[in-house]
Write an enzyme that holds these catalytic residues in place. Structure first.
Site, PDB file in Angstrom:
ATOM      1  N   ASP A 229       0.889  -1.157   0.000  1.00 52.83           N
ATOM      2  CA  ASP A 229       0.000   0.000   0.000  1.00 52.83           C
ATOM      3  C   ASP A 229       0.932   1.212   0.000  1.00 52.83           C
ATOM      4  OD1 ASP A 229      -2.024   1.814   0.006  1.00 52.83           O
ATOM      5  OD2 ASP A 229      -3.094   0.985   1.726  1.00 52.83           O
TER       6      ASP A 229
HETATM    7  C1  BGC Z   1      -4.763   3.598  -0.032  1.00 49.15           C
HETATM    8  C2  BGC Z   1      -4.889   2.609  -1.178  1.00 49.15           C
HETATM    9  C3  BGC Z   1      -4.674   3.321  -2.480  1.00 49.15           C
HETATM   10  C4  BGC Z   1      -3.297   3.966  -2.446  1.00 49.15           C
HETATM   11  C5  BGC Z   1      -2.949   4.712  -3.716  1.00 49.15           C
HETATM   12  C6  BGC Z   1      -3.463   4.374  -0.096  1.00 49.15           C
HETATM   13  O1  BGC Z   1      -3.439   5.386   0.843  1.00 49.15           O
HETATM   14  O2  BGC Z   1      -4.853   2.909   1.196  1.00 49.15           O
HETATM   15  O3  BGC Z   1      -6.147   1.995  -1.158  1.00 49.15           O
HETATM   16  O4  BGC Z   1      -4.804   2.434  -3.551  1.00 49.15           O
HETATM   17  O5  BGC Z   1      -3.241   4.897  -1.382  1.00 49.15           O
HETATM   18  O6  BGC Z   1      -3.724   5.858  -3.835  1.00 49.15           O
END
Ligand code: BGC
Length: 754
Positions: A229
């Site tokens: 993530d």
């Molecule tokens: C979120 C993800 C997301 C990623 C990219 C993170 O903060 O938890 O779900 O895909 O950012 O934007």
């Protein structure tokens, strides 16, 4: 085209390390000399978020894309085929944008309705969640674009989301939290899985070998790559060794150098790096082979798809006196700022710049003309009552034949990044319901929220339609339902509680500091409400229709089931009402053996059936071993208990229409792990173990009357017998002339039994 192995053999150590992190926020690195292309990634899950202009995060400005209903609503469709169709549309939009991976779907379980990100997750039930996640993945990937199943795993709150340690017992982890990902991985093979930010049982998910390698790869057979993530990486080398292939966004060259140094110093086996690169390149090459910039997108068609999806996702919670559908000549007072400023998606990384948005006001205006009267009623951005707005709304409501109140959670209350603190609507909205109700007996509430709210005012609303966050066509979809063009057919994918204090993890959410203990165990969602007999406001699986359905002719293919069998469950469903409609038939299994503490019932199959009035359809479900198993943490495997089970067929978890019992001839009973502290009573499950006990304890039998029943003599049936059941083997030495040497001998003999 060189094979992966020859390609990897041509890469330098530095190049291999560099491939394990991105080039920038949204793309991976290319290596031109070997024609290795970069991949472009974008959020997801319910629409694309491709950064536009100089907003490299795309948080405030992104390219227009179709905004579909978010997963919370989508799940209420209980329609995998529809979710797959939506996935295909997402895949087409991605391909047209030159994107290679769309981040999503999110398959985290809704543990508490307070979680700020529940709008992006499907359900409190792992079967429903994983089947819909699989459908989403299949749809996207059918267009040659990768999906990224996220956030693996146990990311069930936003509070301290990057540091919190979710403490979960193995059985609950397997049966609930991992099960929500398991069949999505096994059946749909996402090209990528995104690890979660949080810790699980002490270790960060980004460097969790048990999660990322033992379970995901070795047990489930995941073939794609794991991406962090955004910002989840802590120690890069530990992450790589644990099974995290791609770091996003890139942590800089220093991190790549750490990988190189670890290999040079022998701290990281180069074979691990090679394996990671092979996994990354396999997807990269597949993506490149699928590129096709001639793909165009029909945005109007996608808007109409978004409208269909929204219609199937909305749930009619209540409809007293058949207030809905609205009478053809109704004078409608449409009240509430949400009618003109719809809340149709959630805040945070999934925020889509919709191609267009249809409000309920616009949709009704074009249909009702002068019979539509609007009043703002309250200000979305504030909590306090604006008496002028309220009075105007009351005046409109008094004059009209029906008041339609558009209420909901403002984005400031519900978003990625933080959790809600309560389940109430803002006070100005609650006051408005009461004020309108005092002048209008036909009051309908249309809700916009990504998660349940409590409704102490429920008696003041004759009808309630939960619109969830219905995407860009939400207004048209709502109008279609309110005016009866189609019947509502959504069913709740989560329980609406009466009070926050009734929720299963009330005392264990969001934890203390960085530790959250999942003390409710497997009793999540309806598993808790049904088992603890806590009445919900609206139960899991609930949703009304403009038609009626009769359930008949339940038949099981066998009376006794054993592990290798299949059990086919047949029934008939008839639309006995007056309009065409769809029904979600739900199959629950109840394990009456109670071998261990189990939920009162568990969803094991479902089907959504569309029927014309008077029509009947025969339905068949096939159940297999795993549908009747629990996870036996002591032996690290799924176990089939023996005894009586029940199949329950329901229109909701609390509207069971048909029941049939059957017997399970389960797995042979297993002895518990054996050591000095094993309890005598736990050995009684095995005749062979009892025979060993009788032989080895014969000499001390007269000294210990409490073991009479074990020795085959008549016991006292009371205290003595209970004491012997709970006696650890070592206590034989304390309470009789049994020696340590005899104890060792006994353990050896018992071990030979297993
Ligand atoms: C979120 C993800 C997301 C990623 C990219 C993170 O903060 O938890 O779900 O895909 O950012 O934007």
């Amino acid at each position: 085209m060189p094979t992966l192995d020859t390609l990897i053999a041509q890469l330098t150590l530095e190049e291999k390390a560099s491939l394990c992190s991105g080039h920038d926020f949204w793309s991976t690195k290319a290596i031109e000399r070997l024609a290795i292309p970069a991949m472009r990634l974008s959020d997801g899950p319910h629409g694309l978020r491709v950064p536009a202009g100089d907003d490299h995060l795309g948080l405030t400005h992104s390219k227009p894309a179709t905004c579909f209903p978010t997963a919370a609503g989508l799940a209420c469709s209980w329609n995998p085929a529809l979710v797959e169709e939506m996935g295909r549309a997402l895949g087409d939009e991605a391909r047209a944008e030159g994107l290679h991976v769309v981040l999503g779907p999110g398959a985290n379980i809704k543990r508490s309705p307070l979680c700020g990100r529940n709008f992006e997750y499907f359900s409190e039930d792992p079967l429903l969640s994983s089947r819909l996640a699989a459908a989403h993945i299949r749809g996207v990937q059918s267009r040659g674009v990768g999906a990224s199943l996220k956030h693996f795993a146990a990311n069930n709150q936003e509070h301290r989301r990057m540091s919190v340690n979710a403490v979960i017992d193995e059985r609950s982890l397997r049966e609930i939290y991992l099960a929500s990902f398991e069949s999505a991985v096994k059946e749909a093979q996402p090209w990528t899985v995104m690890c979660a930010y949080n810790r699980l049982n002490g270790e960060l998910c980004a460097e969790h070998p048990y999660l990322l390698t033992d379970i995901l790869r070795n047990e489930w057979g995941f073939e794609g790559f794991v991406v962090s993530d955004w910002g989840a990486v802590n120690e890069r080398v530990a992450g790589l060794a644990a099974g995290l292939e791609l770091e996003m966004p890139p942590g800089g060259e220093a991190r790549d150098r750490q990988i190189v140094a670890a290999v040079r110093e022998g701290a990281l086996d180069e074979a691990i790096l090679d394996r990671a690169v092979a996994r990354l390149l396999a997807v990269t090459l597949r993506v490149r082979d699928n590129e096709d910039d001639s793909v165009g997108v029909d945005h109007e068609a996608h808007h109409q798809l978004a409208r269909r999806v929204a219609r199937e996702s909305m749930v009619l919670l209540k409809n007293d006196n058949a207030l809905l559908p609205l009478a053809a000549n109704a004078e409608v007072a449409l009240i509430g700022e949400f009618a003109k400023r719809p809340r149709y998606q959630g805040g945070g990384s999934s925020h889509v710049n919709a191609t267009r948005v249809a409000s309920l006001y616009e949709a009704l205006d074009s249909r009702l003309g002068e019979r539509l009267h609007y009043a703002q009623g309250f200000a979305i951005d504030r909590d306090d009552i604006d008496s002028a707005l309220q009075q105007e709304a009351v005046a409109q409501a008094r004059e009209a034949g029906v008041a339609v109140l558009c209420l909901g959670l403002p984005e400031r209350i519900e978003s990625e990044g933080y959790d809600r603190e309560h389940l109430d609507l803002p006070p100005n909205q609650i006051a408005l319901i009461e004020a309108v109700r005092s002048v209008q007996t036909n009051t309908l509430v249309v809700l916009a929220s990504g998660a349940p709210i409590v409704m102490p005012w429920v008696e003041h609303a004759d009808a309630i339609l939960a619109g969830y966050l219905g995407g860009q066509a939400c207004g048209e979809a709502l109008a279609d339902l309110l005016l009866g063009d189609v019947s509502p057919c959504g069913k709740l994918a989560e329980t609406f509680p009466q009070r926050l204090a009734d929720t299963p993890c009330y005392l264990n959410f969001p934890g203390e500091g960085d530790r959250v203990r999942y003390g409710e165990g497997i009793f999540v969602g309806y598993r808790y409400y049904d088992s603890a007999e806590v009445a919900p406001l609206f139960p899991f699986g609930h949703g009304l229709s403009y038609s009626r359905f009769d359930y008949t002719d339940l038949e099981l293919s066998r009376d006794t089931f054993s592990g290798e069998d299949e059990l086919t469950v047949r029934l008939s469903l008839t639309n006995s009402g007056g309009v065409e409609a769809s029904e979600v038939v739900q199959l629950y299994v109840s394990d009456a053996t109670r071998t261990i503490p189990v939920a009162e019932q568990t969803l094991r199959a479902f089907d959504k059936i569309a029927l014309r009035p008077g029509a009947t359809q025969h339905i068949a479900f096939t159940l297999r071993r795993r549908d009747f198993c629990f996870y036996d943490a002591a032996h690290g495997d799924w176990r089939l208990p023996s005894g009586t089970f029940e199949i329950r067929i329901g229109a909701s978890s609390q509207d069971i229409r048909l029941v049939a019992p059957f017997e399970v001839a389960g797995d042979p009973v297993m002895l518990p792990p054996l050591d000095r502290n094993t309890l005598l009573g736990d050995l009684l499950v095995s005749d062979a173990a009892v025979a060993v006990l009788r032989e080895q304890l014969a000499d001390i039998a007269d000294e210990l009357p409490m073991i009479d029943p074990i020795m085959g003599r008549e016991g006292d049936g009371g205290m003595m017998e209970a004491m012997s059941r709970y006696l650890p083997l070592r206590a034989l030495v304390s309470f009789s002339s049994f020696t340590e040497a005899q104890l060792d001998q006994l353990l050896t003999a018992l071990r030979a039994v297993r």
